[in-house]
Scaffold this active site. Structure first.
Site, PDB file in Angstrom:
ATOM      1  N   LYS A   8       1.007  -1.140  -0.020  1.00 30.10           N
ATOM      2  CA  LYS A   8      -0.119  -0.113   0.096  1.00 30.10           C
ATOM      3  C   LYS A   8       0.909   1.336   0.067  1.00 30.10           C
ATOM      4  O   LYS A   8       0.555   2.270  -0.819  1.00 30.10           O
ATOM      5  CB  LYS A   8      -0.852   0.051   1.372  1.00 30.10           C
ATOM      6  CG  LYS A   8      -1.889  -0.882   1.283  1.00 30.10           C
ATOM      7  CD  LYS A   8      -2.823  -0.735   2.418  1.00 30.10           C
ATOM      8  CE  LYS A   8      -2.172  -0.407   3.947  1.00 30.10           C
ATOM      9  NZ  LYS A   8      -2.021  -1.929   4.224  1.00 30.10           N
ATOM     10  N   ARG A  83      -9.687   1.930   8.992  1.00 31.03           N
ATOM     11  CA  ARG A  83      -9.247   0.557   9.280  1.00 31.03           C
ATOM     12  C   ARG A  83     -10.399  -0.422   9.849  1.00 31.03           C
ATOM     13  O   ARG A  83     -10.307  -1.450  10.372  1.00 31.03           O
ATOM     14  CB  ARG A  83      -8.140   0.214   9.778  1.00 31.03           C
ATOM     15  CG  ARG A  83      -6.858  -0.278   9.211  1.00 31.03           C
ATOM     16  CD  ARG A  83      -5.723   0.548  10.294  1.00 31.03           C
ATOM     17  NE  ARG A  83      -4.656  -0.247  10.058  1.00 31.03           N
ATOM     18  CZ  ARG A  83      -3.299   0.180   9.565  1.00 31.03           C
ATOM     19  NH1 ARG A  83      -3.310   1.335   8.958  1.00 31.03           N
ATOM     20  NH2 ARG A  83      -2.373  -0.884   9.592  1.00 31.03           N
ATOM     21  N   ARG A 122      11.021  -7.143   5.390  1.00 26.04           N
ATOM     22  CA  ARG A 122      11.082  -5.784   5.622  1.00 26.04           C
ATOM     23  C   ARG A 122      11.378  -5.629   6.985  1.00 26.04           C
ATOM     24  O   ARG A 122      12.296  -4.560   7.384  1.00 26.04           O
ATOM     25  CB  ARG A 122       9.534  -5.311   5.762  1.00 26.04           C
ATOM     26  CG  ARG A 122       9.544  -3.592   5.952  1.00 26.04           C
ATOM     27  CD  ARG A 122       8.163  -3.158   5.462  1.00 26.04           C
ATOM     28  NE  ARG A 122       7.134  -3.067   6.593  1.00 26.04           N
ATOM     29  CZ  ARG A 122       5.966  -3.149   6.804  1.00 26.04           C
ATOM     30  NH1 ARG A 122       5.626  -2.575   5.588  1.00 26.04           N
ATOM     31  NH2 ARG A 122       5.177  -3.252   7.748  1.00 26.04           N
ATOM     32  N   ARG A 128      11.529  -1.996  11.755  1.00 24.94           N
ATOM     33  CA  ARG A 128      10.314  -1.424  12.286  1.00 24.94           C
ATOM     34  C   ARG A 128      10.005  -2.404  13.582  1.00 24.94           C
ATOM     35  O   ARG A 128      10.156  -3.426  13.601  1.00 24.94           O
ATOM     36  CB  ARG A 128       9.285  -1.406  11.472  1.00 24.94           C
ATOM     37  CG  ARG A 128       9.013  -0.196  10.672  1.00 24.94           C
ATOM     38  CD  ARG A 128       8.155  -0.343   9.406  1.00 24.94           C
ATOM     39  NE  ARG A 128       6.543  -0.700  10.172  1.00 24.94           N
ATOM     40  CZ  ARG A 128       5.417  -0.367   9.545  1.00 24.94           C
ATOM     41  NH1 ARG A 128       5.421   0.001   8.246  1.00 24.94           N
ATOM     42  NH2 ARG A 128       4.349  -0.993  10.030  1.00 24.94           N
ATOM     43  N   ARG A 139      -1.476  -7.790  13.553  1.00 25.19           N
ATOM     44  CA  ARG A 139      -1.794  -6.882  12.473  1.00 25.19           C
ATOM     45  C   ARG A 139      -2.763  -7.447  11.284  1.00 25.19           C
ATOM     46  O   ARG A 139      -3.562  -7.067  10.934  1.00 25.19           O
ATOM     47  CB  ARG A 139      -0.621  -6.097  11.970  1.00 25.19           C
ATOM     48  CG  ARG A 139      -0.146  -5.027  13.192  1.00 25.19           C
ATOM     49  CD  ARG A 139       1.172  -4.668  12.701  1.00 25.19           C
ATOM     50  NE  ARG A 139       1.704  -4.233  11.629  1.00 25.19           N
ATOM     51  CZ  ARG A 139       2.946  -4.369  11.112  1.00 25.19           C
ATOM     52  NH1 ARG A 139       3.867  -5.384  11.650  1.00 25.19           N
ATOM     53  NH2 ARG A 139       3.111  -3.827  10.058  1.00 25.19           N
TER      54      ARG A 139
HETATM   55  P1  AMP Z   1       0.905   0.902   8.975  1.00 29.21           P
HETATM   56  O1  AMP Z   1       2.204   1.573   8.676  1.00 29.21           O
HETATM   57  O2  AMP Z   1      -0.545   1.221   8.155  1.00 29.21           O
HETATM   58  O3  AMP Z   1       0.688  -0.624   9.024  1.00 29.21           O
HETATM   59  O4  AMP Z   1       0.396   1.309  10.515  1.00 29.21           O
HETATM   60  C1  AMP Z   1       1.314   1.129  11.692  1.00 29.21           C
HETATM   61  C2  AMP Z   1       0.592   1.022  12.839  1.00 29.21           C
HETATM   62  O5  AMP Z   1      -0.043   2.436  13.129  1.00 29.21           O
HETATM   63  C3  AMP Z   1      -0.674   0.207  12.971  1.00 29.21           C
HETATM   64  O6  AMP Z   1      -0.666  -1.193  13.366  1.00 29.21           O
HETATM   65  C4  AMP Z   1      -1.681   0.764  13.884  1.00 29.21           C
HETATM   66  O7  AMP Z   1      -1.118   0.372  15.222  1.00 29.21           O
HETATM   67  C5  AMP Z   1      -1.143   2.233  13.740  1.00 29.21           C
HETATM   68  N1  AMP Z   1      -2.363   2.710  12.668  1.00 29.21           N
HETATM   69  C6  AMP Z   1      -2.069   3.016  11.340  1.00 29.21           C
HETATM   70  N2  AMP Z   1      -3.284   3.360  10.875  1.00 29.21           N
HETATM   71  C7  AMP Z   1      -4.271   3.268  11.814  1.00 29.21           C
HETATM   72  C8  AMP Z   1      -5.721   3.263  11.778  1.00 29.21           C
HETATM   73  N3  AMP Z   1      -6.490   3.835  10.751  1.00 29.21           N
HETATM   74  N4  AMP Z   1      -6.459   3.359  12.929  1.00 29.21           N
HETATM   75  C9  AMP Z   1      -5.732   2.967  14.186  1.00 29.21           C
HETATM   76  N5  AMP Z   1      -4.237   2.467  14.332  1.00 29.21           N
HETATM   77  C10 AMP Z   1      -3.896   2.814  13.208  1.00 29.21           C
END
Ligand code: AMP
Length: 185
Positions: A8, A83, A122, A128, A139
């Site tokens: 994404k 989400r 990754r 990370r 996740r």
């Molecule tokens: P990502 O890089 O999109 O995988 O996001 C990393 C982390 O940020 C996720 O595992 C959540 O802990 C938090 N996060 C990102 N987007 C959201 C969202 N829309 N709602 C809640 N937590 C989020």
């Protein structure tokens, strides 16, 4: 939309470049705040490190503020938001207040085995703190339980564009741009 590891972030950045609009990644905003040691970052870290969602109240306020900024006035790509069902409702309200709407919702698809392989890779490259085995599994489960069902709702609204996320990065970008052409006019 798409599970973690589907690509994404990569594709959102490429599309944003082409369209001349910002790619707004909630995950990136949380990571920047964590790195900067802000209050928001301290709050978010408890959740992100475990692979849990940050509470809606925090996430929704952050998105509302970001979408109201001048660079998003002509359009934007959201990456990683909404989400869950409550965030879909909130996004509808945010967009209505701004007098705008979604043109399309893209779902990037990939099988769990492929995602796990990409995320483990990754983890080695980027380090990370939420790319641990436990957080990755959490996740992907949250995605399957809370996020994937949202595509049905967007499908019913006629907004959903599904794109196969397996292949070379350029190939996927080409698929994505072709699939979005009708929606973007
Ligand atoms: P990502 O890089 O999109 O995988 O996001 C990393 C982390 O940020 C996720 O595992 C959540 O802990 C938090 N996060 C990102 N987007 C959201 C969202 N829309 N709602 C809640 N937590 C989020």
């Amino acid at each position: 939309m798409g599970p973690q590891g589907a690509g994404k972030g990569t594709q959102a950045a490429r599309l944003a470049d082409r369209l001349g609009v910002p790619a707004i990644s909630t995950g990136d905003i949380f990571r920047a705040n964590i790195k900067g040691g802000t209050d928001l970052g301290r709050l978010a870290q408890e959740y992100t490190a475990q692979g849990e969602l940050v509470p809606d109240s925090v996430t929704n306020d952050m998105v509302r503020d970001r979408l109201a900024q001048a660079d998003a006035a002509e359009g934007f790509i959201l990456d990683g938001y909404p989400r869950n069902a409550a965030q879909v409702t909130e996004l509808d309200e945010i967009l209505a207040a701004l007098g705008t709407r979604l043109d399309a919702v893209v779902e990037l698809t990939a099988e769990r085995d492929e995602l796990l392989a990409r995320l483990r890779n990754r983890a080695q490259v980027e380090g990370r703190d939420d790319d641990t085995e436990e957080a990755i599994a959490r996740r992907l489960d949250i995605y399957a339980e809370q996020t994937a069902p949202l595509t049905t709702a967007y499908g019913e609204r006629g907004l959903l564009v599904r794109v196969d996320g397996i292949g070379e990065i350029d190939e996927i970008t080409a698929r994505l741009t072709d699939a979005l052409a009708p929606a973007l006019g």
